[in-house]
Design an enzyme around this catalytic site. Structure first.
Site, PDB file in Angstrom:
ATOM      1  N   GLU A 190       0.831  -1.213   0.000  1.00 15.15           N
ATOM      2  CA  GLU A 190       0.000   0.000   0.000  1.00 15.15           C
ATOM      3  C   GLU A 190       0.866   1.264   0.000  1.00 15.15           C
ATOM      4  O   GLU A 190       0.593   2.205  -0.753  1.00 15.15           O
ATOM      5  CB  GLU A 190      -0.954  -0.018   1.199  1.00 15.15           C
ATOM      6  CG  GLU A 190      -2.042  -1.082   1.041  1.00 15.15           C
ATOM      7  CD  GLU A 190      -3.049  -1.110   2.195  1.00 15.15           C
ATOM      8  OE1 GLU A 190      -3.053  -0.185   3.032  1.00 15.15           O
ATOM      9  OE2 GLU A 190      -3.839  -2.077   2.249  1.00 15.15           O
ATOM     10  N   GLU A 206      11.287  -7.721  -1.110  1.00 12.04           N
ATOM     11  CA  GLU A 206      10.639  -8.828  -0.402  1.00 12.04           C
ATOM     12  C   GLU A 206      11.616 -10.004  -0.342  1.00 12.04           C
ATOM     13  O   GLU A 206      12.207 -10.374  -1.351  1.00 12.04           O
ATOM     14  CB  GLU A 206       9.341  -9.213  -1.124  1.00 12.04           C
ATOM     15  CG  GLU A 206       8.664 -10.475  -0.640  1.00 12.04           C
ATOM     16  CD  GLU A 206       8.274 -10.438   0.828  1.00 12.04           C
ATOM     17  OE1 GLU A 206       7.667  -9.447   1.261  1.00 12.04           O
ATOM     18  OE2 GLU A 206       8.606 -11.407   1.541  1.00 12.04           O
ATOM     19  N   HIS A 445     -26.659  -5.537 -13.693  1.00 12.68           N
ATOM     20  CA  HIS A 445     -25.867  -5.128 -14.841  1.00 12.68           C
ATOM     21  C   HIS A 445     -26.010  -3.634 -15.021  1.00 12.68           C
ATOM     22  O   HIS A 445     -27.121  -3.123 -14.944  1.00 12.68           O
ATOM     23  CB  HIS A 445     -26.345  -5.848 -16.105  1.00 12.68           C
ATOM     24  CG  HIS A 445     -25.609  -5.450 -17.330  1.00 12.68           C
ATOM     25  ND1 HIS A 445     -24.346  -5.922 -17.609  1.00 12.68           N
ATOM     26  CD2 HIS A 445     -25.923  -4.587 -18.343  1.00 12.68           C
ATOM     27  CE1 HIS A 445     -23.934  -5.383 -18.759  1.00 12.68           C
ATOM     28  NE2 HIS A 445     -24.873  -4.574 -19.201  1.00 12.68           N
TER      29      HIS A 445
END
Lengths: 466, 466
Positions: A190, A206, A445
């Site tokens: 984020e 990471e 829809h």
């Protein structure tokens, strides 16, 4: 309130999503309840986590849309960023919500006690620091909900300026020109999206093989591609070593296998996880069963000490606000109602970068690992009329169902509003709806939610729009 | 293709949400199928309704956000609107989606026949106008899905320029300075929001006592207040009479009870409803049972003529794309599978103005009228952390449940993303989940969807955040 001993049905320690919800719930039940909070009602989530970060992300999303305003038929000229104002808005939002909790305390007759609490023998809660220092609350039951705080890197000085955690980052007033974010879980992702969207040079690192490592691999890959396109420099399977803050920058070495690269940035943000807030929580002679540094609880959220309960981040993963709230409410209902408290088995997880990520249940890699027979249905937002109309056609829905019965085993969404859309599958799993029932439900829809219906149809090769 | 007779398992007349879905479904089932369309695949919804209007609304929403960019920390200077570009984007979106349907026809081996079709005796379908004129399709079964077109005001010349219907309005290239919109249903409300948001002076006139007259009264009132605040001039209980278009404007009289007011505007948009497309649809000797001018169908969607089926708007209200699609797929499955077709009982309805409106099931006024005992739970978005963080705190969720069993009877949402959020309640009603089950489901924090959980808790006075 006097500083003398007051007797309560329940004293809650911690005013975050577990604590305040538990206290309010007890108040609603007519119990005499106090909530002790050493900072501000709302806890990390509301003051230094979920809520202010979402305010920042709203600004980032708007800025990104404005950069493409011409596609929508508008000319804006140059857009100037007032970073301190972006940050100030997030503080105002947090402040407004914290006031809301304080109002709810009053409304539900929860005594709001300000200070740091310690549980003493005989279920006494002593306030030993803060505004209400010296107060002792006697409680029939105590609910410990002190939560967690960000974990830092041992040996690296945490000055809050060059080396930040998420809380420090939420307090920034100047936009860094460059930042290295260590840890690509929800918080890291984020902040990476937010800062990069506003023009900071972001390096996201990471240690594990994928960003958003707990998500389905396909989802992680999709976000990684999106981040790359956005200009975020992502490094996976990579360690950050030799971190050296100086007065004006931080230097470090990225190590990936045998490769080593020296880089520097104006700041680093450490987002590698959390640790339990247990310091000074228990007085002499009280010793609770722990699991690493999390408090162990029984089926009814009671700890190994009679009358002392615990809920939320302090009892361990998944460290999610909605899980914490659920646990605290279950614990309190169990204390005062004829109710068998439920432990959390099923919960959604959300990441609010763009594209958003939301998921529940098992990932495909987990199903493979556990050798569970499954079918998969996928639907891309490029085939959704609403997504195309709203220029949000990035991402897809992935549904994993039991091969034989169509029971939903896992659901994964990457794309705009994923965090709202997941709710349908969450309810679906809760009530054990099948993929077929989702498919047979008439979805409005045009909505993005039709993609969830289509993914459930796609499981059986019956999607109309792909 | 030759212009000779070709034999099909199914010929579908109309390429809108009913027609194209039915044709694709039959194609998926391995049937030989043709779809005859006189304009463009996708029908009104995709080309001149739902889809392009959502593209316009995206532009309007962005423009409104940009006007408040400073609140989010940005300075934009003056924002110029290129109206023709706003409109052009919506045409491009429609075009892209129509191409998508044409691709799906190819992929699913649906013969796409261009022209106006007439059903002749013996289930022959003759193309009597358009590119494929002269072609005759012999069909085992025919599915009529020709839909509806906007209804105009008798006696008022419809020139498409001064006096427009929704299709004309979607084709505008210049922004009108002022407009009177007649009819405050979904279409009228969406155009009112869109044009007003971009600076057109909008007068919205409704004959019935409320705007969005089929919605729950509280929802209608809430949108009326929002529209007023936005600067839309709303007139309810009001008739428009004496409409006189001239070369440069339209004058008319608004009549409310005894009050008469003469007004004028650059254009009027007539959005008072639709009428069935049945002209020239049936050859000599074919006479179908009709209900007013809608085609009557049996439980399996078969008309009074054997082998001729009908689905979608042509069989009458609620005139919604998602209902049409559902009906056509049910009809086709009934034709070729061991499947008992389902008629539509439960469907959501959506209006995409801001704040958005979405609902399913009964309104509170309907429950009162039918003397059904109910409980109500409400939750305002001002109390939602996500809504406040995203600056979308307008609106609320209202849930109506059976007094005794907690079964959901109706659900009504007004606010941002209402049209996506409603899906949880739609699935809930479909699988007969109770309010309690919604409440017990862990909703991700922070999301707008938490408001649905809180509303379900509020039914029993158990919401945490109010």
């Amino acid at each position: 309130m006097s500083k003398e001993t007051t007797k309560y049905d329940l004293v809650v320690i911690g005013g975050g999503p577990a604590g305040y919800a538990g206290a309010i719930k007890a108040g609603q039940m007519g119990k005499k309840v106090a909530c002790v909070e050493m900072e501000r009602a709302g806890g990390t989530c509301l003051n230094w986590g979920c809520i202010p970060s979402k305010a920042l992300l709203s600004s980032a999303e708007l800025y990104q849309r404005m950069l493409h305003a011409e596609d929508f038929g508008f000319k804006t000229g140059k857009i100037d960023i007032d970073f301190s104002k972006v940050m100030k808005r997030s503080r105002n939002v947090a402040d407004q919500m914290a006031k809301g909790i304080e109002f709810l305390f009053k409304k539900n007759k929860v005594d709001y006690v300000r200070g740091k609490a310690r549980v003493e023998k005989g279920n006494k809660v002593v306030v030993f620091e803060g505004t209400d220092k010296g107060k002792t609350l006697e409680a029939d039951k105590v609910l410990v909900a002190t939560g967690c705080k960000p974990r830092m890197i041992p040996g690296v000085e945490h000055d809050g300026e060059r080396v930040m955690n998420s809380r420090d980052a939420l307090g920034m007033t100047e936009q860094p020109k460059s930042i290295v974010i260590i840890g690509a879980g929800a918080i890291g992702a984020e902040f990476a999206y937010f800062l990069n969207a506003l023009g900071t040079k972001v390096t996201l690192v990471e240690m594990l093989p994928k960003i958003l490592p707990i998500e389905d691999n396909e989802i992680s890959d999709s976000v990684a591609r999106a981040f790359k396109k956005q200009g975020i420099d992502c490094h996976t399977d990579t360690k950050v070593e030799d971190i050296k803050p100086t007065k004006t920058k931080v230097s470090m070495t990225l190590t990936k296998g045998d490769n080593k690269e020296k880089i520097e940035a104006e700041k680093i943000l450490v987002a590698i996880g959390v640790q339990a807030n247990t310091e000074g929580l228990f007085g002499e002679g009280i010793s609770l069963d722990m699991d690493r540094n999390y408090i162990k609880t029984k089926e009814d959220y009671q700890t190994s000490v009679k009358g002392v309960y615990a809920a939320g981040d302090i009892i361990g993963p998944p460290w999610l606000a909605h899980v914490a709230t659920f646990e605290a409410v279950q614990a309190v209902r169990g204390m005062f109602e004829k109710h068998k408290p439920e432990k959390v088995k099923l919960f959604p997880g959300c990441t609010y970068c763009q594209p958003q990520v939301a998921s529940i249940g098992k990932t495909e890699q987990k199903l493979k690992e556990e050798k569970i027979p499954y079918k998969v249905g996928k639907f891309p937002f490029t085939a959704s009329g609403k997504a195309v109309a709203a220029a949000h056609s990035e991402g897809f829905v992935k549904l994993l169902v039991d091969k034989e019965y169509g029971e939903i085993l896992g659901a994964h969404i990457v794309g705009a509003e994923a965090t709202e859309l997941i709710t349908e599958y969450v309810l679906g799993m809760k009530v054990e709806a099948t993929a077929e029932e989702i498919h047979d439900t008439i979805h409005a829809h045009p909505t993005l939610s039709e993609a969830l219906m289509e993914a459930s149809a796609a499981v059986y090769g019956e999607a109309i729009h792909i």
